[in-house]
Design an enzyme around this catalytic site. Structure first.
Site, PDB file in Angstrom:
ATOM      1  N   ASN A  72     -17.413 -10.554 -31.626  1.00  0.00           N
ATOM      2  CA  ASN A  72     -16.042 -10.101 -31.886  1.00  0.00           C
ATOM      3  C   ASN A  72     -16.011  -8.624 -31.501  1.00  0.00           C
ATOM      4  OD1 ASN A  72     -13.569  -9.319 -32.860  1.00  0.00           O
ATOM      5  ND2 ASN A  72     -13.865 -10.154 -34.917  1.00  0.00           N
ATOM      6  N   ARG A  88       0.248  -2.341 -43.121  1.00  0.00           N
ATOM      7  CA  ARG A  88       1.389  -2.770 -42.295  1.00  0.00           C
ATOM      8  C   ARG A  88       2.578  -3.135 -43.174  1.00  0.00           C
ATOM      9  NH1 ARG A  88      -2.184  -6.920 -39.287  1.00  0.00           N
ATOM     10  NH2 ARG A  88      -3.450  -5.587 -37.961  1.00  0.00           N
ATOM     11  N   ARG A 133     -14.289 -13.929 -29.660  1.00  0.00           N
ATOM     12  CA  ARG A 133     -12.952 -13.983 -30.255  1.00  0.00           C
ATOM     13  C   ARG A 133     -12.014 -13.178 -29.362  1.00  0.00           C
ATOM     14  NH1 ARG A 133     -10.444  -9.993 -34.523  1.00  0.00           N
ATOM     15  NH2 ARG A 133      -8.531 -11.111 -34.928  1.00  0.00           N
ATOM     16  N   HIS A 145      -4.548 -15.075 -36.530  1.00  0.00           N
ATOM     17  CA  HIS A 145      -5.460 -15.695 -37.510  1.00  0.00           C
ATOM     18  C   HIS A 145      -5.529 -17.211 -37.316  1.00  0.00           C
ATOM     19  CE1 HIS A 145      -4.205 -12.245 -40.435  1.00  0.00           C
ATOM     20  NE2 HIS A 145      -5.365 -11.918 -39.881  1.00  0.00           N
ATOM     21  N   GLU A 180     -14.299 -18.029 -39.334  1.00  0.00           N
ATOM     22  CA  GLU A 180     -13.816 -18.013 -37.950  1.00  0.00           C
ATOM     23  C   GLU A 180     -14.972 -18.062 -36.949  1.00  0.00           C
ATOM     24  OE1 GLU A 180     -11.570 -14.784 -39.760  1.00  0.00           O
ATOM     25  OE2 GLU A 180     -10.134 -15.007 -38.136  1.00  0.00           O
TER      26      GLU A 180
END
Ligand code: ADP
Length: 399
Positions: free
Chosen positions: A7, A241, A91, A180, A385
């Protein structure tokens, strides 16, 4: 058969080495501060001691070289030679409409990921650096890319289009993509397996809540709606965020505060959310600790976070005309009993009943936290993941 999962970020890189015979993790680690002074490599062989090194790591190619050295190190390594790695899986955040599933990397795939730089300027360029760094270090090893957006490519038009002039979609591909996806896919499937029921027969709402957060409505085994949009800014209130807001605020604030596009973007992504409301932290642990001590701003941040999350759950019940399973995952979803408790406390109209004792239990396995008479199954499912990336990589190189 060994698969290395990467990743890659702009100045960091995480890795996990899998033995695909039993899907066990042989080692994992990360490189931080790539291209800066004193880069750090943290290597954790499974069952062995963590080992850290500080050195100059100028770019991703050198970072991958150091990772391979650690994996084959005489003392801390987990294999004799780099040749034991059969494939590498990456990823990739943004695959847009070009990638509906994972693919083997070739020239055209790299070109397409590059073409999507505009849609993911912080992520996709770093992923390309990771892919090319592997190419330089291991030129003969096949690579696979797994996209955060791919699972959501099944969303219908009514869910992914914005109600703005259609020319913006046609010309610039302005639409909702969702993120996601690998996690929502993994936990929805793991939830169905845990319940011993086919995913296709269940209406599932998956709540991936970490620093970034998104919800997905999974019906007939596919994603039919998700809370993140063209970028990961839409939807829930997150660590830093804002999530949803009136779009007219953007030009208004730019005008009043004389902010540039970059500055307002930075504000909404990095200086908003829990951080902005609490005034002290973006971290849910610190928010709930401060709340327990009576801090009013942290309490408000928590309440706004929980309220938005609960409203999204309600909207996905409406989207699917019902819900059978609600799944909590990621840092907050897996660990914060109080977030789960407060969300479920106000879902009584759905017949949700949480078992307070089960809700407190910590475990690395999927588990039920609702009571036997709850009308909706509520589960905590740790996400993975990396395992999905390793599995897809393994599957694609078999073909
Ligand atoms: P990322 O989106 O960066 O992958 P994570 O999934 O690691 O984020 O989630 C980070 C969030 O999880 C932080 O807000 C952190 O406070 C929260 N978290 C981690 N452990 C706990 C815990 N034990 N209790 C409450 N929140 C936790």
């Amino acid at each position: 058969m060994k698969v290395l999962v990467i990743n890659a970020g702009s100045s960091s890189l995480k890795y996990q080495l899998y033995n695909m015979t039993d899907e066990s993790v042989l080692a994992k680690g990360r490189v931080e501060r790539i291209g800066m002074d004193s880069s750090i490599l943290v290597h954790e062989p499974t069952g062995g001691e963590e080992y850290n090194t500080v050195s100059e790591i100028l770019d991703h190619t050198i970072a991958i070289r150091r990772v391979l050295e650690s994996l084959t190190d005489e003392k801390h390594g987990v294999m004799k030679s780099v040749d034991e790695i059969d494939a590498v899986g990456h990823r990739v955040v943004q695959g847009a409409e070009s990638f509906k599933e994972s693919v083997l990397v070739d020239k055209d795939v790299k070109k397409e990921i590059r073409r999507l730089f505009d849609l993911a300027p912080l992520h996709n360029p770093a992923h390309i650096m990771g892919i090319e760094a592997v190419e330089l270090n291991m030129p003969d090893v096949p690579q696979v890319v797994v996209f955060d957006t791919a699972f959501h490519q099944t969303m219908p038009e009514k869910a992914y289009l914005y109600a703005i002039p259609k020319v913006l979609y046609k010309k610039h591909k302005v639409r909702r993509y969702g993120f996601h996806g690998t996690s929502h896919y993994y936990v929805s499937l793991a939830a169905a397996e845990y319940l011993k029921r086919p995913l296709k027969e269940l209406k599932v709402i998956t709540c991936h809540i970490g620093n970034g957060g998104s919800l997905t409505a999974v019906k007939d085994g596919i994603s039919v709606d998700t809370s993140m949009g063209m970028t990961p800014l839409e939807g829930l209130i997150m660590g830093t965020r804002s999530g949803d807001l009136d779009p007219a605020i953007v030009p208004y604030v730019m005008n009043k505060e004389e902010l540039s596009i970059g500055e307002v973007n930075f504000m909404l992504n990095k200086h908003s959310g829990l951080m902005a409301i609490s005034g002290s932290s973006s971290d849910m642990r610190e928010i709930t600790d401060a709340m327990a001590e009576g801090d009013a701003n942290s309490t408000l941040a928590f309440e706004m976070f929980e309220y938005r999350l609960r409203k999204y759950i309600g909207s996905y019940v409406a989207a699917m005309d019902g819900v059978d399973v609600i799944v909590f995952t990621a840092g907050i979803g897996e660990n914060s009993a109080i977030v789960r408790e407060k969300v479920c406390e106000n879902l009584t109209y759905l017949g949700v009943k949480l078992d307070p004792e089960l809700n407190k239990i910590r475990s690395g396995d999927p588990r039920r936290i609702s009571t036997p008479d709850s009308k909706v199954e509520v589960l905590v499912v740790p996400t993975n993941e990396e395992l999905v990336i390793a599995r897809d990589t393994y599957k694609l190189i078999q073909k």
